[in-house]
Write a protein that holds these residues in place. Sequence first.
Motif, PDB file in Angstrom:
ATOM      1  N   THR A   1       0.825  -1.256   0.041  1.00 52.30           N
ATOM      2  CA  THR A   1       0.077  -0.049  -0.094  1.00 52.30           C
ATOM      3  C   THR A   1       0.858   1.192  -0.002  1.00 52.30           C
ATOM      4  O   THR A   1       1.612   1.399   0.805  1.00 52.30           O
ATOM      5  CB  THR A   1      -0.892   0.029   1.164  1.00 52.30           C
TER       6      THR A   1
ATOM      7  N   TYR B   1       2.254   5.204   0.407  1.00 56.35           N
ATOM      8  CA  TYR B   1       2.011   6.349   0.954  1.00 56.35           C
ATOM      9  C   TYR B   1       3.095   7.312   0.341  1.00 56.35           C
ATOM     10  O   TYR B   1       3.845   6.949  -0.219  1.00 56.35           O
ATOM     11  CB  TYR B   1       2.236   6.313   2.626  1.00 56.35           C
ATOM     12  N   TRP B   2       2.920   8.615   0.761  1.00 51.34           N
ATOM     13  CA  TRP B   2       3.805   9.615   0.441  1.00 51.34           C
ATOM     14  C   TRP B   2       4.945   9.889   1.315  1.00 51.34           C
ATOM     15  O   TRP B   2       4.752   9.888   2.549  1.00 51.34           O
ATOM     16  CB  TRP B   2       3.124  11.119   0.306  1.00 51.34           C
TER      17      TRP B   2
ATOM     18  N   HIS C   1       5.790   7.917  -3.743  1.00 49.64           N
ATOM     19  CA  HIS C   1       4.336   7.325  -3.281  1.00 49.64           C
ATOM     20  C   HIS C   1       4.661   5.861  -3.681  1.00 49.64           C
ATOM     21  O   HIS C   1       4.765   5.234  -4.667  1.00 49.64           O
ATOM     22  CB  HIS C   1       3.614   7.668  -4.386  1.00 49.64           C
TER      23      HIS C   1
ATOM     24  N   GLY D   1       5.227   2.074  -0.876  1.00 52.74           N
ATOM     25  CA  GLY D   1       5.054   1.178   0.360  1.00 52.74           C
ATOM     26  C   GLY D   1       6.309   0.566   1.166  1.00 52.74           C
ATOM     27  O   GLY D   1       6.230   0.358   2.205  1.00 52.74           O
TER      28      GLY D   1
ATOM     29  N   VAL E   1       6.717   1.656   4.683  1.00 53.25           N
ATOM     30  CA  VAL E   1       5.851   2.887   4.822  1.00 53.25           C
ATOM     31  C   VAL E   1       4.486   2.705   5.541  1.00 53.25           C
ATOM     32  O   VAL E   1       3.812   2.058   4.538  1.00 53.25           O
ATOM     33  CB  VAL E   1       6.102   3.728   3.757  1.00 53.25           C
ATOM     34  N   LYS E   2       4.391   3.141   6.571  1.00 48.10           N
ATOM     35  CA  LYS E   2       2.837   2.776   7.041  1.00 48.10           C
ATOM     36  C   LYS E   2       1.861   3.958   6.855  1.00 48.10           C
ATOM     37  O   LYS E   2       0.840   4.054   7.446  1.00 48.10           O
ATOM     38  CB  LYS E   2       2.973   2.365   8.717  1.00 48.10           C
ATOM     39  N   GLU E   3       2.449   5.250   6.582  1.00 44.45           N
ATOM     40  CA  GLU E   3       1.480   6.349   6.598  1.00 44.45           C
ATOM     41  C   GLU E   3       2.566   7.677   5.674  1.00 44.45           C
ATOM     42  O   GLU E   3       3.684   7.379   5.680  1.00 44.45           O
ATOM     43  CB  GLU E   3       1.288   7.012   8.182  1.00 44.45           C
ATOM     44  N   ASP E   4       1.811   8.440   5.551  1.00 40.93           N
ATOM     45  CA  ASP E   4       2.732   9.943   4.850  1.00 40.93           C
ATOM     46  C   ASP E   4       3.657   9.993   5.979  1.00 40.93           C
ATOM     47  O   ASP E   4       3.485  10.287   6.980  1.00 40.93           O
ATOM     48  CB  ASP E   4       1.980  10.870   4.644  1.00 40.93           C
ATOM     49  N   VAL E   5       5.116  10.451   5.288  1.00 41.99           N
ATOM     50  CA  VAL E   5       5.980  10.687   6.371  1.00 41.99           C
ATOM     51  C   VAL E   5       7.076  11.547   5.651  1.00 41.99           C
ATOM     52  O   VAL E   5       7.111  11.575   4.477  1.00 41.99           O
ATOM     53  CB  VAL E   5       6.704   9.321   6.838  1.00 41.99           C
TER      54      VAL E   5
END
Length: 324
Positions: free
Chosen positions: A59, A61-62, A77, A79, A113-117
């Motif tokens: 999945t 994320y940015w 972008h 995962g 990556v679990k979230e935008d960071v």
Amino acid sequence: MKKTRIILLLPIFLLLLGVGCHKDPTPDSFTSDQSGTSLTSYTSGTTESSDPYISEDLTPYWVTFVTDTEATLERVHTGVIREMPVVDNPGFTLVGWYLEASFINIVSFPYYVKEDVTLYAKWSKGEISQFTYNYSDDLGGYIVTSYGGNAVNVVIPSTYKEKPIVAIGQQLFYRNGAIEAVSLPATIKVIEMQAFKDATSLLEIRLPSSVVEVGTDAFAGASSLKTAILSSNLEVIGNNAFEGTNLTSVIIPAMVKEINYQAFAAIPTLNSVTLEALTPPLRFHSSFEGANASLKYYVHGQVLNDYKTSPYWQDYASLIFAKA
């Protein structure tokens, strides 16, 4: 004669039948040009990016990069970032990427990556100009092979000719009596044989999480070395790797599988070894030979009995305790 005609016409009929039954390639097949080179592959929904750092099989994320230098990295972008991104900053070496601008939590790679960071680059200034390099196909980057300086604080660059620096070469700082501190970039995978052997002024070494192997005699005879922070991804500690140093304690990371012959021998100051692995790693009787007589080993409570009964560790069962 009629039978003969039927027999002769049968191969032609079968050939025509085969042509009529031709099917297009399935999604699991390959199409090729006349040279036989694969042009298109169909996979189960996985798209590979041309960027070696990026994979889109998770999945996405940015991820934004703050490089703190003129060179920049575009946000991506994704995962997972499988290898540490590198960027040039002349006169500095990249210490690593952090989750905060205050550089509290360093990122290990591969990074899922679990979230935008936002990731922040931390740099270290030091002498980087007096090295030579050889490219290693096996390691996918450059090995630092020689050093011509005499600095107290040495910084190993993270890149050379836009490729990562991946190893500290054999005898790079052998018998170097000047060096007290060295900054290693987060691209280093291997500390090769005798890299810091008899570097008698070296006080501390911090191995970035990218390091997977410390070679034979790597820090042997570095008699002032009091602190060694080992890589979280370290797998092999070579023969005599830290023999004759001045360590008082050491944490052996969870990924370590081998603590080889006399790896921590002849260190009378060593009185505490913490083993993070849940499976007891290989060790020899001489791995800690000549350590402090009161040396104790600390392991996770749930594997205390595993260590005490392991064929590698059972002779030291009375010295093994559950860590607090």
